[in-house]
Design an enzyme around this catalytic site. Sequence first.
Site, PDB file in Angstrom:
ATOM      1  N   CYS A   1       0.839  -1.196   0.000  1.00 31.46           N
ATOM      2  CA  CYS A   1       0.000   0.000   0.000  1.00 31.46           C
ATOM      3  C   CYS A   1       0.879   1.254   0.000  1.00 31.46           C
ATOM      4  O   CYS A   1       1.518   1.545  -0.995  1.00 31.46           O
ATOM      5  CB  CYS A   1      -0.964  -0.040   1.192  1.00 31.46           C
TER       6      CYS A   1
ATOM      7  N   GLU B   1      -0.669  -8.756   4.909  1.00 34.22           N
ATOM      8  CA  GLU B   1      -0.482  -8.932   6.360  1.00 34.22           C
ATOM      9  C   GLU B   1      -1.819  -9.009   7.093  1.00 34.22           C
ATOM     10  O   GLU B   1      -1.881  -9.497   8.231  1.00 34.22           O
ATOM     11  CB  GLU B   1       0.380  -7.796   6.927  1.00 34.22           C
TER      12      GLU B   1
ATOM     13  N   HIS C   1      -3.339  -5.676   1.119  1.00 34.94           N
ATOM     14  CA  HIS C   1      -2.641  -5.906   2.382  1.00 34.94           C
ATOM     15  C   HIS C   1      -2.558  -7.393   2.743  1.00 34.94           C
ATOM     16  O   HIS C   1      -3.421  -7.912   3.453  1.00 34.94           O
ATOM     17  CB  HIS C   1      -3.383  -5.179   3.506  1.00 34.94           C
TER      18      HIS C   1
END
Length: 231
Positions: A88, A206, A204
Amino acid sequence: MKIKFGVVVFPGANCDHDAYYALKKILGYDTEFLWHKDSDLKGSNVILLPGGFSYGDYLRTGAIARFSPIMDEVIKFADGGGIVIGICNGFQILLETGLLPGVMQKNINLKFICKDVYLKVENKNTLFTKLVDKDVIKIPIAHGEGNYYTDEKTLHELEKNNQVVFRYSDINGNVTPEANPNGSLNNIAGIINKEGNVLGMMPHPERACDTALSRTDGALIFKSIAESFYK
């Protein structure tokens, strides 16, 4: 010898702890925060530039973070073949450094978008995707300026060199305008450099590593990186 991830912390970053938690607490990798004013990568084998709003996104997203002291070391690290992943805002910073080509514009609808999206895995022969055992993965996005743009020549080179790793798609892997959340050229969601050691992606991963969230596709990217390191 264990792989070690270094997560860079910028003022305004708000996904650094998400990345740290996913890497260290869920996946069990040695992980350390790296302060933006430092010039020591602390023995990290992989550098992660996290999402957020570094320096408040003033001027342009990533434009000020690119001049943080630690970024000189990150650039040297990448130029020497070190593994770097920008997520991002981290992707936006990589574009500002020139480690990856192109720029980010405001989303085509001029709104911040936060939702799950499907990504077609276009290139599985990268150190970031070698363990991705499916054609489509589900990863959340959260950005206001994720509209990837570059000139026609660069876009042609990205496509010709198989540098487009992820594209926005539907659940069946169909790459359509309707599946494109932000207006990115050719539905591009993630690219690598020509050498293959630097990845930038807007979604994302994660945030898709924990079975408690019923989202684990992101873990495949980090596990691929670790597998490449050990090999």
